[in-house]
Every structure is written in structure tokens, then in C-alpha cells.
Design a protein around this motif. Structure first.
Motif, PDB file in Angstrom:
ATOM      1  N   ALA A 122       0.856  -1.214   0.233  1.00  0.00           N
ATOM      2  CA  ALA A 122      -0.111   0.018   0.166  1.00  0.00           C
ATOM      3  C   ALA A 122       0.759   0.913   0.241  1.00  0.00           C
ATOM      4  CB  ALA A 122      -0.600   0.303   0.901  1.00  0.00           C
ATOM      5  N   GLY A 123       1.940   1.480   1.037  1.00  0.00           N
ATOM      6  CA  GLY A 123       2.672   2.398   0.814  1.00  0.00           C
ATOM      7  C   GLY A 123       3.744   2.780  -0.250  1.00  0.00           C
ATOM      8  N   GLU A 124       4.466   1.178  -1.443  1.00  0.00           N
ATOM      9  CA  GLU A 124       4.123   1.606  -2.339  1.00  0.00           C
ATOM     10  C   GLU A 124       3.499   2.754  -3.956  1.00  0.00           C
ATOM     11  OE1 GLU A 124       8.318   1.470  -2.808  1.00  0.00           O
ATOM     12  OE2 GLU A 124       7.642   1.526  -1.137  1.00  0.00           O
ATOM     13  N   MET A 125       2.407   0.922  -3.404  1.00  0.00           N
ATOM     14  CA  MET A 125       1.434   1.780  -4.597  1.00  0.00           C
ATOM     15  C   MET A 125       0.512   3.386  -4.327  1.00  0.00           C
ATOM     16  SD  MET A 125      -1.118  -1.105  -4.483  1.00  0.00           S
ATOM     17  CE  MET A 125      -2.256   0.068  -5.410  1.00  0.00           C
ATOM     18  N   PHE A 126       1.194   4.233  -3.101  1.00  0.00           N
ATOM     19  CA  PHE A 126       0.963   5.386  -2.501  1.00  0.00           C
ATOM     20  C   PHE A 126       1.913   5.907  -3.597  1.00  0.00           C
ATOM     21  CE2 PHE A 126       1.196   9.584  -0.056  1.00  0.00           C
ATOM     22  CZ  PHE A 126      -0.304   9.965   0.038  1.00  0.00           C
ATOM     23  N   LYS A 127       3.086   5.829  -3.650  1.00  0.00           N
ATOM     24  CA  LYS A 127       4.388   6.307  -3.850  1.00  0.00           C
ATOM     25  C   LYS A 127       4.052   6.890  -5.231  1.00  0.00           C
ATOM     26  CE  LYS A 127       8.502   5.065  -2.445  1.00  0.00           C
ATOM     27  NZ  LYS A 127       9.065   4.216  -2.077  1.00  0.00           N
ATOM     28  N   LEU A 128       3.952   5.698  -6.299  1.00  0.00           N
ATOM     29  CA  LEU A 128       2.942   5.600  -7.608  1.00  0.00           C
ATOM     30  C   LEU A 128       2.115   6.586  -7.768  1.00  0.00           C
ATOM     31  CD1 LEU A 128       3.779   1.634  -8.262  1.00  0.00           C
ATOM     32  CD2 LEU A 128       5.040   3.286  -8.909  1.00  0.00           C
ATOM     33  N   ARG A 129       0.814   6.558  -6.699  1.00  0.00           N
ATOM     34  CA  ARG A 129      -0.529   7.508  -7.080  1.00  0.00           C
ATOM     35  C   ARG A 129       0.067   8.963  -7.237  1.00  0.00           C
ATOM     36  NH1 ARG A 129      -1.372   2.698  -8.634  1.00  0.00           N
ATOM     37  NH2 ARG A 129      -3.242   1.549  -8.778  1.00  0.00           N
ATOM     38  N   THR A 130       0.807   9.384  -6.001  1.00  0.00           N
ATOM     39  CA  THR A 130       1.054  10.416  -6.250  1.00  0.00           C
ATOM     40  C   THR A 130       2.266  10.441  -6.565  1.00  0.00           C
ATOM     41  OG1 THR A 130       1.482   9.921  -3.706  1.00  0.00           O
ATOM     42  CG2 THR A 130      -0.735  10.348  -3.445  1.00  0.00           C
ATOM     43  N   GLY A 131       2.971  10.078  -7.229  1.00  0.00           N
ATOM     44  CA  GLY A 131       4.344  10.989  -7.555  1.00  0.00           C
ATOM     45  C   GLY A 131       5.323  11.388  -6.163  1.00  0.00           C
ATOM     46  N   THR A 132       4.952  10.726  -5.277  1.00  0.00           N
ATOM     47  CA  THR A 132       6.441  11.413  -3.828  1.00  0.00           C
ATOM     48  C   THR A 132       6.594  10.294  -3.458  1.00  0.00           C
ATOM     49  OG1 THR A 132       3.886  10.467  -2.801  1.00  0.00           O
ATOM     50  CG2 THR A 132       4.102  12.442  -3.191  1.00  0.00           C
ATOM     51  N   GLU A 133       8.394  10.106  -2.739  1.00  0.00           N
ATOM     52  CA  GLU A 133       9.105   9.557  -1.885  1.00  0.00           C
ATOM     53  C   GLU A 133       9.152   9.662  -0.412  1.00  0.00           C
ATOM     54  OE1 GLU A 133      11.267   7.806  -3.716  1.00  0.00           O
ATOM     55  OE2 GLU A 133       9.979   8.595  -5.569  1.00  0.00           O
ATOM     56  N   MET A 134       9.026   7.993  -0.050  1.00  0.00           N
ATOM     57  CA  MET A 134       8.716   8.247   1.543  1.00  0.00           C
ATOM     58  C   MET A 134      10.236   6.667   1.435  1.00  0.00           C
ATOM     59  SD  MET A 134       5.011   7.704   2.570  1.00  0.00           S
ATOM     60  CE  MET A 134       4.016   6.389   1.651  1.00  0.00           C
ATOM     61  N   VAL A 135      10.621   6.748   2.708  1.00  0.00           N
ATOM     62  CA  VAL A 135      11.227   6.277   3.187  1.00  0.00           C
ATOM     63  C   VAL A 135      10.812   5.131   4.110  1.00  0.00           C
ATOM     64  CG1 VAL A 135      13.488   5.227   4.574  1.00  0.00           C
ATOM     65  CG2 VAL A 135      13.057   6.759   3.764  1.00  0.00           C
ATOM     66  N   HIS A 136      10.393   3.568   3.207  1.00  0.00           N
ATOM     67  CA  HIS A 136       9.403   2.604   3.688  1.00  0.00           C
ATOM     68  C   HIS A 136      10.653   1.624   5.498  1.00  0.00           C
ATOM     69  CE1 HIS A 136       8.502  -2.418   4.015  1.00  0.00           C
ATOM     70  NE2 HIS A 136       7.878  -2.053   5.277  1.00  0.00           N
ATOM     71  N   VAL A 137      10.100   1.532   6.701  1.00  0.00           N
ATOM     72  CA  VAL A 137      10.157   1.196   7.677  1.00  0.00           C
ATOM     73  C   VAL A 137       9.868   0.408   8.499  1.00  0.00           C
ATOM     74  CG1 VAL A 137      11.041   2.304   9.870  1.00  0.00           C
ATOM     75  CG2 VAL A 137      11.152   3.845   8.092  1.00  0.00           C
ATOM     76  N   PRO A 138      10.146  -1.379   7.492  1.00  0.00           N
ATOM     77  CA  PRO A 138       9.292  -2.273   8.351  1.00  0.00           C
ATOM     78  C   PRO A 138      10.218  -2.929   9.179  1.00  0.00           C
ATOM     79  CG  PRO A 138      11.493  -3.107   7.009  1.00  0.00           C
ATOM     80  CD  PRO A 138      11.519  -1.231   6.839  1.00  0.00           C
ATOM     81  N   TYR A 139       8.565  -3.263  10.453  1.00  0.00           N
ATOM     82  CA  TYR A 139       9.188  -3.983  11.241  1.00  0.00           C
ATOM     83  C   TYR A 139       8.787  -5.250  11.621  1.00  0.00           C
ATOM     84  CZ  TYR A 139       8.822   0.983  13.383  1.00  0.00           C
ATOM     85  OH  TYR A 139       9.136   1.825  13.607  1.00  0.00           O
ATOM     86  N   LYS A 140       8.563  -5.585  12.574  1.00  0.00           N
ATOM     87  CA  LYS A 140       8.193  -7.675  12.452  1.00  0.00           C
ATOM     88  C   LYS A 140       7.272  -8.249  13.128  1.00  0.00           C
ATOM     89  CE  LYS A 140      12.488  -8.940  14.189  1.00  0.00           C
ATOM     90  NZ  LYS A 140      13.933  -9.951  15.500  1.00  0.00           N
ATOM     91  N   GLY A 141       6.008  -6.833  12.969  1.00  0.00           N
ATOM     92  CA  GLY A 141       4.756  -6.516  13.347  1.00  0.00           C
ATOM     93  C   GLY A 141       4.317  -5.595  13.425  1.00  0.00           C
ATOM     94  N   ALA A 142       2.891  -5.935  13.934  1.00  0.00           N
ATOM     95  CA  ALA A 142       1.851  -4.442  13.394  1.00  0.00           C
ATOM     96  C   ALA A 142       2.346  -3.579  14.892  1.00  0.00           C
ATOM     97  CB  ALA A 142       0.340  -4.419  12.671  1.00  0.00           C
ATOM     98  N   ALA A 143       1.723  -4.271  15.722  1.00  0.00           N
ATOM     99  CA  ALA A 143       1.707  -3.875  16.912  1.00  0.00           C
ATOM    100  C   ALA A 143       2.538  -2.904  16.935  1.00  0.00           C
ATOM    101  CB  ALA A 143       1.914  -4.804  18.219  1.00  0.00           C
ATOM    102  N   GLN A 144       4.543  -3.020  17.078  1.00  0.00           N
ATOM    103  CA  GLN A 144       5.829  -2.188  17.198  1.00  0.00           C
ATOM    104  C   GLN A 144       5.877  -1.280  16.456  1.00  0.00           C
ATOM    105  OE1 GLN A 144       9.244  -4.622  16.413  1.00  0.00           O
ATOM    106  NE2 GLN A 144      10.450  -2.564  16.710  1.00  0.00           N
ATOM    107  N   GLY A 145       4.769  -1.203  15.082  1.00  0.00           N
ATOM    108  CA  GLY A 145       5.436  -0.266  13.955  1.00  0.00           C
ATOM    109  C   GLY A 145       3.929   0.537  15.025  1.00  0.00           C
TER     110      GLY A 145
END
Length: 329
Positions: A172-195
Motif C-alpha cells: 500500500a505504501g509503495e502504491m501510494f508513492k506511485l499514485r501521488t508521485g511522492t517519495e517516502m522511506v519504508h521502515v519495516p517492523y516484525k509486527g503491526a503492534a511495534q509499528g
């Protein structure tokens, strides 16, 4: 005469074997389960998938009169748990609770130790929800347009959290970048709760989780939802617009939770678990418990319908993965 008797004997033996196998299958279904069942979850405790898995486990335990153990084996976007279940005895006593990222892993995880399609038998869907763009409640961005304007201004480096590389929030984050022509840095976690914890703490700027991961934070005034990735507004976030309403077209993506078994699990047992889970997800008690988590129960499907859904997703994700680098951190 002797040949005729031999053929007759062979035929009778074959019929007896077929009858025995049929009786054995029926007996297996009738007796299942007669001991503890393990639901293996590939994500950390406290996240949306873990929460729904525990609800399913509690309901199945009550229905079966047997303990249903939730075992969390978080990491590698759910593939650690999936590999363990793929290698488990196909008898229905070790099952996988997973999500949409299970199919996506085929395109983002190199050297998978199992075949996403062939190593499992789909059993039942339990949850089916859209993803949500959320920011910290103290964020200056009150809507998607303000956020996109800030992203395009590039006055700072923006980050977004996900529950792991190659998961649906990552997609979803990468699709958002494509649809809006923007840039963001992806920060992956081991689970949703920590993020979510780091998003609340201001460590990252935004995320695209499923509703179940943000319910408590939204109601507690810690997070602000900006848009939902569905064609219609989400029933339990009625004031939150869809991405289309927010000005971003062609942005529909969702998350399902479901139960899979190792390939080779007897069809009779698969059918029993499917019927029992489908009965559970239609109860008001279960549906209300899911709503409290920010989730919505899936519509009941057969194992074949679930398999068709996964097959369709594999084709769609293959097309998207060809355009987006889902392995990048």
C-alpha cells in the motif's frame, strides 16, 4: 473358473478397500479433533492478525471441546510460521492463520522453502477489511491533500511503517508513492503492534495498516486516519473518506485473514473445519468482538472459493510486483 473367481475376489477386495477408506474418512471427520489443535500465527502478539486468530481459537475450542493453542512465530513476513505449517503432519492439528501477504510473499521473498499454492490447502476466511492511511494525532496533516502537499515539498524525509517487507501495508505504501508521485522511506517492523507504537511515538510519519491495528489508538486520540483503501467508506470509520474521495483514484487494496492447512490434509477434515469456522464468523458474538478490534467478519466461503480468491490475487500481485520493488527497505 479360477480366473473368474480371482477377478471376483479382486473386485470384492477393491470394494471393501473403497468402503474402508470412505468409512475411515467419515470416522476421521467425526472424531476430529480429539486432542489439542495449534493455530500458528506468523505475526507478533497484539497485532490485528493475532487478535482475530485468538477470537477464532477461542470459538473453535468452545465448539470442539478441545484446547486450541495460539502459537506466534513472527518474522519474515509470516513465512517462518508458514514454512513450519507446510512441513507439519497434514492431519488438521497444525493450522496456519495468515493474511493477504501470504500470496504476495511469492514475489517478494527469495528462496521460499515452500510453494505458496501447492504446500497448503485453503480452509476458510475469517476477516476481510481495507487498509487505512494513518498519521500521528499530533501531525499537522488533517487530510490526504495536506499530506501529499508536504510530501511533494520535500522539506523533510518522510517515513512509513509496515509489519514487514512484502506485506500488504508495504504494498500500500509503495502504491501510494506511485499514485501521488511522492517519495517516502519504508521502515519495516516484525509486527503491526511495534509499528503502531513507533507511529504513536513519532518515530515514523505514517502507516497503511488494517483497521484492527489502529482501533485503540484512534479511539484513544493517538492516531488520525486520513483515508481507507476501499470503494466504499468503512462502516466503523464512517467519517474517514475513501482514497477516491480524497482525490487519489485507483487505490483499492485490502487485507484478509484466513486459515490454511498443510497440503494433503484429508478433505473431510478440511470440510469440517470450514463448516465450523463459517458457523462461527456468522454469529453476532464473533462479529461484535471483531468490530471491537476494528475488523469485519468475512463472508463465508468454501475451500474452493478461497483457493480461487488466492489464485486471482497471485495474478494481480504478479503484475504489481513487476512495477514496484517490494524487496527494498
Amino acid at each position: 473358473m479360477t480366473d473368474s473367481l480371482n477377478r471376483r475376489g479382486t473386485l470384492l477386495a477393491g470394494c471393501a478397500l473403497a468402503a474402508s477408506l470412505a468409512c475411515g474418512a467419515a470416522q476421521a471427520q467425526q472424531d476430529f479433533p480429539n486432542r489439542n489443535v495449534t493455530l500458528m500465527v506468523g505475526y507478533a502478539a497484539g497485532g490485528a492478525i493475532d487478535q482475530s486468530a485468538r477470537l477464532v481459537g477461542q470459538a473453535l475450542a468452545a465448539k470442539w471441546g478441545q484446547s486450541v493453542v495460539i502459537e506466534n512465530r513472527a518474522g519474515a513476513n509470516g513465512t517462518i510460521a508458514a514454512a513450519a505449517v507446510a512441513a507439519a503432519k497434514p492431519d488438521g492439528y497444525t493450522l496456519l492463520v495468515t493474511a493477504t501477504s501470504h500470496t504476495l510473499n511469492k514475489f517478494v521473498v527469495k528462496g521460499l522453502r515452500y510453494d505458496v499454492e501447492k504446500a497448503f490447502v485453503p480452509i476458510a476466511l475469517t476477516v476481510d477489511v481495507p487498509n487505512v492511511l494513518v498519521v500521528n494525532a499530533n501531525s499537522p496533516y488533517k487530510n490526504v491533500n495536506e499530506l501529499v502537499t508536504a510530501l511533494r515539498a520535500k522539506k523533510k524525509e518522510f517515513t512509513y511503517a509496515s509489519q514487514g517487507v512484502g506485506g500488504i501495508p508495504h504494498l500500500a505504501g509503495e502504491m501510494f508513492k506511485l499514485r501521488t508521485g511522492t517519495e517516502m522511506v519504508h521502515v519495516p517492523y516484525k509486527g503491526a503492534a511495534q509499528g503502531m507504537t513507533d507511529l504513536v511515538g513519532g518515530v515514523v510519519d505514517m502507516s497503511f495498516p488494517s483497521p484492527g491495528s489502529i482501533t485503540a489508538f484512534v479511539s484513544g486520540g493517538k492516531l488520525r486516519p486520513l483515508a481507507v483503501s476501499s470503494n466504499q467508506r468503512f462502516p466503523y470509520l464512517k467519517d474517514v473518506p475513501t482514497f477516491a474521495e480524497a482525490g487519489i483514484s485507483d487505490f483499492v487494496i485490502g487485507t484478509w485473514h484466513g486459515v490454511l492447512a498443510p497440503a494433503g490434509t484429508p478433505p473431510a477434515i478440511v470440510a469440517k473445519i470450514n463448516a465450523d469456522i463459517n458457523a462461527i464468523i456468522q454469529t453476532r458474538e464473533f462479529q461484535e468482538a471483531l468490530v471491537a478490534q476494528g475488523n469485519v467478519a468475512a463472508k463465508p466461503v468454501t475451500p474452493a472459493q478461497f483457493a480461487t480468491k488466492m489464485s486471482s490475487e497471485l495474478k494481480a500481485f504478479e503484475a504489481v510486483a513487476a512495477k514496484i520493488d517490494l524487496s527494498a527497505n
